[in-house]
Design an enzyme around this catalytic site. Structure first.
Site, mmCIF file in Angstrom:
data_model
loop_
_atom_site.group_PDB
_atom_site.id
_atom_site.type_symbol
_atom_site.label_atom_id
_atom_site.label_comp_id
_atom_site.label_asym_id
_atom_site.label_seq_id
_atom_site.Cartn_x
_atom_site.Cartn_y
_atom_site.Cartn_z
ATOM 1 N N CYS A 82 99.494 34.153 47.130
ATOM 2 C CA CYS A 82 99.279 33.616 46.243
ATOM 3 C C CYS A 82 100.046 32.476 44.514
ATOM 4 C CB CYS A 82 98.036 34.377 45.605
ATOM 5 S SG CYS A 82 96.602 34.239 46.725
ATOM 6 N N HIS A 101 95.758 30.089 39.637
ATOM 7 C CA HIS A 101 95.699 30.075 41.137
ATOM 8 C C HIS A 101 94.265 30.169 41.063
ATOM 9 C CE1 HIS A 101 95.299 31.909 44.751
ATOM 10 N NE2 HIS A 101 94.855 32.851 44.216
ATOM 11 N N ASN A 131 88.839 29.480 47.784
ATOM 12 C CA ASN A 131 90.815 31.019 47.450
ATOM 13 C C ASN A 131 91.621 30.185 48.698
ATOM 14 O OD1 ASN A 131 93.066 32.257 46.796
ATOM 15 N ND2 ASN A 131 92.671 33.923 46.113
HETATM 16 N N1 ACO Z 1 77.763 39.216 49.379
HETATM 17 C C1 ACO Z 1 77.265 40.126 49.180
HETATM 18 N N2 ACO Z 1 77.523 41.171 48.127
HETATM 19 C C2 ACO Z 1 78.671 41.276 48.749
HETATM 20 C C3 ACO Z 1 79.688 41.027 48.763
HETATM 21 C C4 ACO Z 1 78.954 39.953 49.279
HETATM 22 N N3 ACO Z 1 80.352 38.414 49.906
HETATM 23 N N4 ACO Z 1 80.829 41.334 48.627
HETATM 24 C C5 ACO Z 1 80.195 42.498 47.763
HETATM 25 N N5 ACO Z 1 78.822 42.785 48.055
HETATM 26 C C6 ACO Z 1 78.669 44.127 47.758
HETATM 27 C C7 ACO Z 1 79.570 44.938 48.322
HETATM 28 O O1 ACO Z 1 79.089 45.849 48.389
HETATM 29 C C8 ACO Z 1 78.956 46.499 46.156
HETATM 30 O O2 ACO Z 1 77.953 46.440 46.935
HETATM 31 P P1 ACO Z 1 77.220 48.162 46.522
HETATM 32 O O3 ACO Z 1 76.911 48.333 44.826
HETATM 33 O O4 ACO Z 1 76.072 48.036 47.216
HETATM 34 O O5 ACO Z 1 78.383 49.136 46.964
HETATM 35 C C9 ACO Z 1 78.178 44.859 45.359
HETATM 36 O O6 ACO Z 1 78.508 44.024 46.384
HETATM 37 C C10 ACO Z 1 79.782 45.417 43.921
HETATM 38 O O7 ACO Z 1 80.980 44.757 44.723
HETATM 39 P P2 ACO Z 1 82.183 44.640 43.984
HETATM 40 O O8 ACO Z 1 83.379 44.267 45.127
HETATM 41 O O9 ACO Z 1 82.006 45.853 43.305
HETATM 42 O O10 ACO Z 1 82.034 43.200 43.675
HETATM 43 P P3 ACO Z 1 82.968 42.462 42.319
HETATM 44 O O11 ACO Z 1 81.769 42.542 41.095
HETATM 45 O O12 ACO Z 1 84.181 43.224 42.024
HETATM 46 O O13 ACO Z 1 83.046 41.065 42.827
HETATM 47 C C11 ACO Z 1 84.961 39.964 44.268
HETATM 48 C C12 ACO Z 1 83.324 41.103 43.571
HETATM 49 C C13 ACO Z 1 84.237 38.999 43.927
HETATM 50 C C14 ACO Z 1 85.836 40.351 44.510
HETATM 51 C C15 ACO Z 1 85.876 41.145 42.683
HETATM 52 O O14 ACO Z 1 85.958 41.718 42.459
HETATM 53 C C16 ACO Z 1 86.973 39.258 42.506
HETATM 54 O O15 ACO Z 1 86.841 38.724 43.097
HETATM 55 N N6 ACO Z 1 88.286 40.305 42.307
HETATM 56 C C17 ACO Z 1 89.169 39.640 42.094
HETATM 57 C C18 ACO Z 1 89.833 39.244 43.716
HETATM 58 C C19 ACO Z 1 91.072 37.946 43.896
HETATM 59 O O16 ACO Z 1 91.217 37.303 42.812
HETATM 60 N N7 ACO Z 1 91.516 38.126 45.148
HETATM 61 C C20 ACO Z 1 91.986 36.850 45.433
HETATM 62 C C21 ACO Z 1 93.261 37.367 45.967
HETATM 63 S S1 ACO Z 1 94.180 37.351 44.919
HETATM 64 C C22 ACO Z 1 94.841 36.405 46.452
HETATM 65 O O17 ACO Z 1 94.806 35.402 45.688
HETATM 66 C C23 ACO Z 1 95.094 36.819 47.498
#
Ligand code: ACO
Length: 333
Positions: free
Chosen positions: A124, A260, A290
Site C-alpha cells: 500500500c 492511504h 482499501n
Molecule cells: N464482522 C464481524 N466481526 C468481525 C469481523 C467482521 N468482518 N472481523 C472480525 N470480527 C470480530 C473478530 O472475530 C473479533 O471477535 P472476538 O472478539 O469474538 O474474537 C472482533 O470482531 C474484534 O476483532 P478485532 O480484530 O479485534 O477488531 P478490531 O477492532 O481490531 O478491527 C480491523 C479490525 C478493522 C481490521 C482493525 O484492526 C484495523 O483496521 N486494522 C488495520 C488494518 C489495516 O489497516 N489493514 C489494511 C492493511 S494495510 C494495507 O493497506 C495492505
C-alpha cells in the site's frame, strides 16, 4: 571514448510536477449487505470499525487493464501523448503475471513505445515509492516525462471466507503523469521494516517442486489487524513530520493530507496526532474500501477532477503497508 549518460537536464533545481491524474474502478459494486450474505458480518460492524460502505470488485478487468485505463485518463488530463513517456512505474502487489510485469502490459496497451517499464512492489506504500523513485530519476536528469500507477486487484488474493480481511479490500487503479520541472515534488521519504513483515503478508506461491513433492498453491492475504493499526497510527504521522521538517515546511501550509485509505479511524488518528482538522484529510474509503497501492492516486484524481486543487497548493501524500513499508511526499500542485 565518449560515454553518453543521457543526461538531459540534471541539477538540484529540477524535480517533477504532477501534470495530470486519472483513475479507474470496476463497475461492480459489492455492498456490506452483499458480504453479510457470504460471511458472518454486518453493515454496522464494517461501517463502525472501518468506514467502508461498499467496494468495487473486478469481474474481468484484472490489474493491468485497470491500470491501463487509469493511465489513459491521466495522459488525457495531462495533455501528454503516450509516446512522450520515457518511464512507466507501476506499483502493485497483485500483478496479473509474474512476468511480463504489469508496467510492460500497460506500455503495450497504451502504445508508450519509448518508455522503459517496470513494477514496484511495496504494497500500500507503492505509489509513494514510485513517486520518490521518479523524483530521483528526474533530479538526476535521466528522464523528463514519467507515468506512475498504483493498481491492485486484491479480490483475487482475498480469502472470501475470512471475515477479518474480506470486508476490507476493493479493486482499482490510479495514475499520475509527472514531468521534470523546477517545482512540484518538494521532498519525499520512504522507509521499510522487513523484520515485521509477517503481520501483513500474502504468499505468492507455496514452495513446491518435483523434489519435495508439494503442489504449489496460491496464498491469501493474512493480516494481524491490530498490529497493522498500531504501526500505521505511529508511522504515518512520523514520516509526515519528517518530510515537513526536512523540507522546512510548516504543517499549516499543507492544504490536504492525502492518506492511504485503509480505515477511517487510522485517518482520524493521524489527523489528531498531527493536530490538524479532519477536513484536511479527505477520504473516499466509504465507496471503494482499501484498494492498496491505488488508494492515494484514486483520491488525488478525485480531488483534481472536483477542482479542489489549485496551482501552488501544498499536499502531503502518505502511504503504509505490507513489508512493512511507509512513505510520504510533500508536493506543490
Ligand atoms: N464482522 C464481524 N466481526 C468481525 C469481523 C467482521 N468482518 N472481523 C472480525 N470480527 C470480530 C473478530 O472475530 C473479533 O471477535 P472476538 O472478539 O469474538 O474474537 C472482533 O470482531 C474484534 O476483532 P478485532 O480484530 O479485534 O477488531 P478490531 O477492532 O481490531 O478491527 C480491523 C479490525 C478493522 C481490521 C482493525 O484492526 C484495523 O483496521 N486494522 C488495520 C488494518 C489495516 O489497516 N489493514 C489494511 C492493511 S494495510 C494495507 O493497506 C495492505
Amino acid at each position: 571514448m565518449k560515454v553518453n549518460f543521457n543526461l538531459k537536464q540534471a541539477g538540484d533545481s529540477v524535480t517533477g510536477r504532477i501534470i495530470g491524474t486519472g483513475s479507474y474502478v470496476p463497475e461492480q459494486i459489492v455492498t456490506n449487505e452483499n458480504l453479510a450474505a457470504l460471511v458472518d458480518t454486518s453493515d454496522e460492524w464494517i461501517v463502525t470499525r472501518t468506514g467502508i460502505h461498499e467496494r468495487r470488485i473486478a469481474l474481468e478487468e484484472g490489474t493491468s487493464r485497470m491500470a491501463a485505463e487509469a493511465a489513459r485518463r491521466a495522459l488525457k488530463n495531462a495533455g501528454v501523448e503516450a509516446d512522450e513517456l520515457e518511464l512507466i512505474l507501476m506499483a502493485t502487489s497483485s500483478p496479473d503475471y509474474c512476468f511480463p510485469n504489469g508496467a510492460c502490459e500497460v506500455q503495450a496497451a497504451i502504445g508508450a513505445k519509448n518508455a522503459v517499464a517496470y513494477d514496484i512492489s511495496a504494497a500500500c506504500s507503492g505509489f509513494e515509492f514510485a513517486l520518490s523513485t521518479v523524483q530521483a530519476f528526474l533530479k538526476a536528469g535521466v528522464y523528463r516525462t514519467a507515468l506512475i500507477i498504483g493498481a491492485d486487484c486484491l479480490s483475487k488474493l482475498t480469502d472470501w471466507s475470512d471475515r477479518g480481511t474480506c470486508v476490507l479490500f476493493g479493486d482499482g487503479a490510479g495514475a499520475a503523469v509527472i514531468r521534470a520541472e523546477e517545482t512540484g515534488i518538494i521532498h519525499s521519504v520512504m522507509g521499510s521494516d522487513g523484520a515485521k513483515g509477517q503481520v501483513l503478508s500474502c504468499m505468492s506461491r507455496s514452495e513446491g517442486n518435483f523434489l519435495n513433492g508439494k503442489k504449489p498453491e496460491l496464498g491469501y492475504i493474512f493480516m494481524d489487524g491490530q498490529e497493522v493499526f498500531k504501526f500505521a497510527v505511529k508511522k504515518v504521522p512520523e514520516c509526515i513530520r519528517q518530510v515537513l521538517e526536512e523540507s522546512g515546511t510548516d504543517i499549516n501550509e499543507v492544504k490536504y493530507f492525502v492518506l492511504h485509505q485503509a480505515n477511517y479511524r487510522i485517518c482520524e488518528s493521524v489527523a489528531k496526532r498531527l493536530g490538524q482538522p479532519i477536513e484536511k484529510v479527505p477520504m473516499n474509503i466509504a465507496s471503494y474500501g482499501n484498494t492498496s497501492g491505488a488508494t492515494v492516486p484514486i483520491l488525488l484524481d478525485e480531488l483534481n477532477r472536483q477542482g479542489k486543487l489549485n496551482r501552488g497548493d501544498k499536499l502531503v501524500l502518505a502511504g503504509f503497508g505490507g513489508g512493512l513499508t511507509w512513505g510520504a511526499a510533500l508536493i506543490e500542485w
